[in-house]
Write a protein that holds these residues in place. Structure first.
Motif, PDB file in Angstrom:
ATOM      1  N   THR A 184      -4.489   2.541 -10.138  1.00  0.00           N
ATOM      2  CA  THR A 184      -3.792   2.614  -8.855  1.00  0.00           C
ATOM      3  C   THR A 184      -4.757   2.920  -7.717  1.00  0.00           C
ATOM      4  O   THR A 184      -4.634   2.370  -6.616  1.00  0.00           O
ATOM      5  CB  THR A 184      -2.683   3.682  -8.916  1.00  0.00           C
ATOM      6  OG1 THR A 184      -1.822   3.402 -10.022  1.00  0.00           O
ATOM      7  CG2 THR A 184      -1.871   3.679  -7.639  1.00  0.00           C
ATOM      8  N   TYR A 185      -5.727   3.786  -7.970  1.00  0.00           N
ATOM      9  CA  TYR A 185      -6.743   4.072  -6.951  1.00  0.00           C
ATOM     10  C   TYR A 185      -7.488   2.799  -6.562  1.00  0.00           C
ATOM     11  O   TYR A 185      -7.742   2.537  -5.382  1.00  0.00           O
ATOM     12  CB  TYR A 185      -7.740   5.110  -7.472  1.00  0.00           C
ATOM     13  CG  TYR A 185      -7.253   6.529  -7.399  1.00  0.00           C
ATOM     14  CD1 TYR A 185      -6.880   7.111  -6.187  1.00  0.00           C
ATOM     15  CD2 TYR A 185      -7.186   7.313  -8.556  1.00  0.00           C
ATOM     16  CE1 TYR A 185      -6.433   8.422  -6.134  1.00  0.00           C
ATOM     17  CE2 TYR A 185      -6.748   8.627  -8.499  1.00  0.00           C
ATOM     18  CZ  TYR A 185      -6.366   9.175  -7.292  1.00  0.00           C
ATOM     19  OH  TYR A 185      -5.926  10.479  -7.230  1.00  0.00           O
ATOM     20  N   GLN A 218       2.382   1.694  -3.415  1.00  0.00           N
ATOM     21  CA  GLN A 218       1.374   2.162  -4.369  1.00  0.00           C
ATOM     22  C   GLN A 218       1.071   3.643  -4.151  1.00  0.00           C
ATOM     23  O   GLN A 218       0.931   4.409  -5.118  1.00  0.00           O
ATOM     24  CB  GLN A 218       0.097   1.349  -4.211  1.00  0.00           C
ATOM     25  CG  GLN A 218       0.194  -0.089  -4.674  1.00  0.00           C
ATOM     26  CD  GLN A 218      -1.099  -0.842  -4.439  1.00  0.00           C
ATOM     27  OE1 GLN A 218      -2.133  -0.497  -4.992  1.00  0.00           O
ATOM     28  NE2 GLN A 218      -1.037  -1.873  -3.616  1.00  0.00           N
ATOM     29  N   ALA A 219       0.949   4.046  -2.899  1.00  0.00           N
ATOM     30  CA  ALA A 219       0.644   5.443  -2.594  1.00  0.00           C
ATOM     31  C   ALA A 219       1.768   6.364  -3.069  1.00  0.00           C
ATOM     32  O   ALA A 219       1.520   7.441  -3.637  1.00  0.00           O
ATOM     33  CB  ALA A 219       0.402   5.609  -1.094  1.00  0.00           C
ATOM     34  N   SER A 240      -6.556  -2.867  -1.356  1.00  0.00           N
ATOM     35  CA  SER A 240      -5.528  -3.214  -0.370  1.00  0.00           C
ATOM     36  C   SER A 240      -5.919  -2.733   1.022  1.00  0.00           C
ATOM     37  O   SER A 240      -5.677  -3.420   2.024  1.00  0.00           O
ATOM     38  CB  SER A 240      -4.182  -2.601  -0.774  1.00  0.00           C
ATOM     39  OG  SER A 240      -3.733  -3.124  -2.004  1.00  0.00           O
ATOM     40  N   TYR A 247       4.090  -0.099  -8.421  1.00  0.00           N
ATOM     41  CA  TYR A 247       4.699   0.287  -7.148  1.00  0.00           C
ATOM     42  C   TYR A 247       5.860   1.249  -7.406  1.00  0.00           C
ATOM     43  O   TYR A 247       6.488   1.215  -8.478  1.00  0.00           O
ATOM     44  CB  TYR A 247       5.241  -0.939  -6.398  1.00  0.00           C
ATOM     45  CG  TYR A 247       4.255  -2.059  -6.216  1.00  0.00           C
ATOM     46  CD1 TYR A 247       3.380  -2.066  -5.142  1.00  0.00           C
ATOM     47  CD2 TYR A 247       4.207  -3.122  -7.112  1.00  0.00           C
ATOM     48  CE1 TYR A 247       2.472  -3.100  -4.966  1.00  0.00           C
ATOM     49  CE2 TYR A 247       3.310  -4.161  -6.949  1.00  0.00           C
ATOM     50  CZ  TYR A 247       2.445  -4.143  -5.881  1.00  0.00           C
ATOM     51  OH  TYR A 247       1.542  -5.167  -5.724  1.00  0.00           O
ATOM     52  N   THR A 278      -6.579  -0.490  -6.867  1.00  0.00           N
ATOM     53  CA  THR A 278      -5.772  -1.448  -6.111  1.00  0.00           C
ATOM     54  C   THR A 278      -5.460  -0.942  -4.713  1.00  0.00           C
ATOM     55  O   THR A 278      -5.369  -1.729  -3.764  1.00  0.00           O
ATOM     56  CB  THR A 278      -4.469  -1.754  -6.866  1.00  0.00           C
ATOM     57  OG1 THR A 278      -3.785  -0.519  -7.164  1.00  0.00           O
ATOM     58  CG2 THR A 278      -4.769  -2.479  -8.176  1.00  0.00           C
ATOM     59  N   LEU A 279      -5.298   0.377  -4.579  1.00  0.00           N
ATOM     60  CA  LEU A 279      -5.032   0.945  -3.255  1.00  0.00           C
ATOM     61  C   LEU A 279      -6.243   0.777  -2.345  1.00  0.00           C
ATOM     62  O   LEU A 279      -6.108   0.425  -1.161  1.00  0.00           O
ATOM     63  CB  LEU A 279      -4.666   2.425  -3.398  1.00  0.00           C
ATOM     64  CG  LEU A 279      -4.073   3.116  -2.160  1.00  0.00           C
ATOM     65  CD1 LEU A 279      -2.774   2.451  -1.742  1.00  0.00           C
ATOM     66  CD2 LEU A 279      -3.834   4.597  -2.457  1.00  0.00           C
ATOM     67  N   MET A 287       0.832  -1.213   0.000  1.00  0.00           N
ATOM     68  CA  MET A 287       0.000   0.000   0.000  1.00  0.00           C
ATOM     69  C   MET A 287       0.861   1.256   0.000  1.00  0.00           C
ATOM     70  O   MET A 287       0.581   2.218  -0.720  1.00  0.00           O
ATOM     71  CB  MET A 287      -0.919  -0.008   1.219  1.00  0.00           C
ATOM     72  CG  MET A 287      -2.127  -0.898   1.117  1.00  0.00           C
ATOM     73  SD  MET A 287      -3.163  -0.768   2.594  1.00  0.00           S
ATOM     74  CE  MET A 287      -3.629   0.967   2.531  1.00  0.00           C
ATOM     75  N   LEU A 291       1.596   6.686  -6.759  1.00  0.00           N
ATOM     76  CA  LEU A 291       0.484   7.561  -7.133  1.00  0.00           C
ATOM     77  C   LEU A 291       0.859   9.024  -6.977  1.00  0.00           C
ATOM     78  O   LEU A 291       0.560   9.860  -7.851  1.00  0.00           O
ATOM     79  CB  LEU A 291      -0.733   7.227  -6.270  1.00  0.00           C
ATOM     80  CG  LEU A 291      -2.020   7.999  -6.544  1.00  0.00           C
ATOM     81  CD1 LEU A 291      -2.536   7.706  -7.937  1.00  0.00           C
ATOM     82  CD2 LEU A 291      -3.087   7.642  -5.505  1.00  0.00           C
TER      83      LEU A 291
END
Length: 415
Positions: free
Chosen positions: A77-78, A58-59, A84, A181, A80-81, A55, A62
Motif C-alpha cells: 500500500t505504501y 488507499q490512505a 499515485s 482501497y 502504490t500510494l 489515493m 492504510l
C-alpha cells in the motif's frame, strides 16, 4: 519529411495522447471557444480526479489496517500510494503553458531533422540519434507492457490457485488485489472483484504510461541535446584555418581581411547554435524541475520498499514485485545515464573552444572567442528543483540511501 514520420515520435505521441498528456492543440490552428478548455484538458482532469480519489481510498485503507497488517505487507500500500502521488504531480504537466511551449519548440525547431541538411556530420548525427531514440522507445514500451501486466496478473494467478475464481470459493479467504482501497462495499464478492480488477488494470496502464512514456520523452530530448552538442563540438574542431596563398610553403599566421569576415560569420553561427542549445536545456530543466525532484524522491523510498517486499523470497511476492523491482532500478539507472550524457559532453566543450585558431584572428574575433569560452564553462546539466544536478552521482546517492533504509527496515521487520 515531418518529425512525426519517425516511429518513435509516433509512439510517444500516441501513448501520451492516450493519457491526455500530449498537447495536440498547440499544433492545430483551431479557434478558441468556451469548450476549448474541456476538450483540451477534460481527460487530464478526469485522470487527476480518479487518481486523487484512489489515493484517498488507499490512505484510508492504510490507516484502518495499519495495526492488523504485517509490517512487510504494508509495503504494497505504501508503494502504490507513493506512485499515485507522483502520478498526480505528472498529470498537471500538460496544463502548464511552459510544457506545451517546450513540446512545440522541440518538434518545430530543436529536433535534429531541422538541422540535418546543414553539414554531412549533422546528417550522420541525425541518423545516430534516431537509432538511439528507436532503441530507447522499444525498451521503454517493453518495460511498460511487461511490468504493468505482471503487477496485475500475479494477484489473479494467486486467486486462481486458491480457488477464489471457482463457483464454490473456500471459506474465510479474501480476494487478493494489486491495489487495496477502503470502499463502502463488500470487496469479497465476485462482482466487485471484477470491477476493482478492471479499475486497477486501467490505473496501471495510465500510471505506467505516465511514468515510462514521460521518461522516454525526457530521454528523447536529452538524446537530441547530446546530438546538438556533438555537432557544436565538431564545428569547433573543424573550424577553417587561414588559407595558404598559391605557391606558399608555410601556413599564414593571420587571417586575411576577407577571411576575417568569414570567421566573424562562422563564430556568429556557432554562438547562435550554442545559445539555442543552452536555451532549450534551460527550458527543459525548468519544465521538469519539480517532476525530477518528485521522481528521484519516489525512487529513494519506493526502491527501498520494493527490496523489502522481495526480501521475503516468497513466490507471490517475487511474482508481483520481482519484475517491477528490476524495472524500477533499471529505469533509475537508465535515466541517470542518459542525463549524464549532457554533463559529460559539456565538460569537453571548453577545450574545443580553446582549440579554435584564435591566435590567427584579429582582436574583435578574439574577444568573441573569449566570450564564447566563458559561456561554455557554465554547466548545462538538468537540475531537480533548480538545485541538484541529475546524473550518475545522484543515482549512486539514491541507491546507497535506499539500501541503507532497506537494511534498517528489514531489521525492524524481523524484530
Amino acid at each position: 519529411m515531418d518529425v512525426f514520420d519517425s516511429r518513435y515520435m509516433k509512439n510517444i505521441r500516441f501513448t501520451l495522447r492516450s493519457i491526455g498528456a500530449w498537447p495536440s492543440h498547440v499544433f492545430e490552428d483551431l479557434p478558441t471557444t468556451k469548450l476549448s478548455a474541456i476538450s483540451r484538458y477534460g481527460y487530464t482532469c478526469l485522470l487527476f480526479t480518479f487518481c486523487s480519489t484512489g489515493m484517498v481510498a488507499q490512505a484510508v485503507y492504510l490507516v484502518k489496517n495499519k495495526g492488523t497488517m504485517p509490517f512487510i505487507d504494508l509495503g504494497q500500500t505504501y508503494l502504490t500510494l507513493l506512485m499515485s502521488f507522483a502520478f498526480v504531480q505528472r498529470t498537471t504537466m500538460p496544463i502548464q503553458p511552459s510544457y506545451q511551449a517546450l513540446i512545440k519548440e522541440f518538434v518545430s525547431k530543436f529536433h535534429l531533422l531541422h538541422h540535418k541538411d546543414k553539414t554531412d556530420f549533422s546528417a550522420k548525427m541525425f541518423s545516430k540519434v534516431n537509432r538511439m531514440c528507436e532503441i530507447g522507445t522499444i525498451v521503454e514500451l517493453l518495460q511498460f507492457g511487461v511490468s504493468a501486466s505482471m503487477f496485475n496478473i500475479a494477484p489473479l494467478a494467486l486467486n486462481y490457485s486458491r480457488g477464489m475464481l471457482s463457483s464454490e470459493r473456500p471459506m474465510n479467504v479474501t480476494f487478493e488485489y494489486s491495489v487495496y482501497y477502503a470502499l463502502p462495499v463488500d470487496q469479497n464478492t465476485g462482482v466487485w472483484y471484477i470491477v476493482i480488477c478492471m479499475y486497477n488494470a486501467y490505473v496501471s496502464y495510465n500510471l505506467g504510461c505516465m511514468f515510462l512514456c514521460h521518461d522516454l520523452q525526457i530521454s528523447v530530448f536529452v538524446f537530441h541535446i547530446w546530438g546538438h552538442m556533438n555537432i557544436f563540438e565538431h564545428n569547433l574542431n573543424y573550424f577553417p584555418r587561414p588559407r595558404k596563398a598559391v605557391g606558399s610553403k608555410s601556413d599564414p599566421l593571420r587571417y586575411s581581411n576577407e577571411e576575417s569576415k568569414e570567421v566573424t560569420m562562422g563564430l556568429k553561427e556557432i554562438i547562435k547554435h550554442y545559445i539555442m542549445i543552452k536555451d532549450f536545456v534551460a527550458k527543459t530543466s525548468d519544465v521538469y524541475s519539480v517532476t525530477l525532484c518528485v521522481y528521484y524522491g519516489l525512487h529513494l523510498v519506493a526502491d527501498c520498499v520494493l527490496l523489502l517486499e522481495c526480501s521475503t523470497l516468497e513466490i507471490d511476492a517475487l511474482a508481483k514485485y520481482g519484475l517491477l523491482t528490476l524495472v524500477m532500478y533499471q529505469q533509475l539507472i537508465q535515466v541517470s545515464v542518459v542525463f549524464e550524457l549532457i554533463s559529460s559532453k559539456g565538460e569537453s566543450l571548453p577545450d574545443a573552444v580553446y582549440g579554435l585558431p584564435w591566435e590567427c584572428m584579429d582582436n574583435g574575433n578574439r574577444r568573441t572567442v573569449l566570450i564564447l569560452l566563458q559561456i561554455v564553462q557554465q554547466s548545462l546539466a538538468l537540475k531537480a528543483c533548480g538545485m541538484v544536478s541529475v546524473g550518475l552521482q545522484t543515482m549512486l546517492a539514491i541507491l546507497k540511501t535506499s539500501f541503507s533504509y532497506f537494511l534498517m527496515l528489514k531489521t525492524f521487520a524481523n524484530n
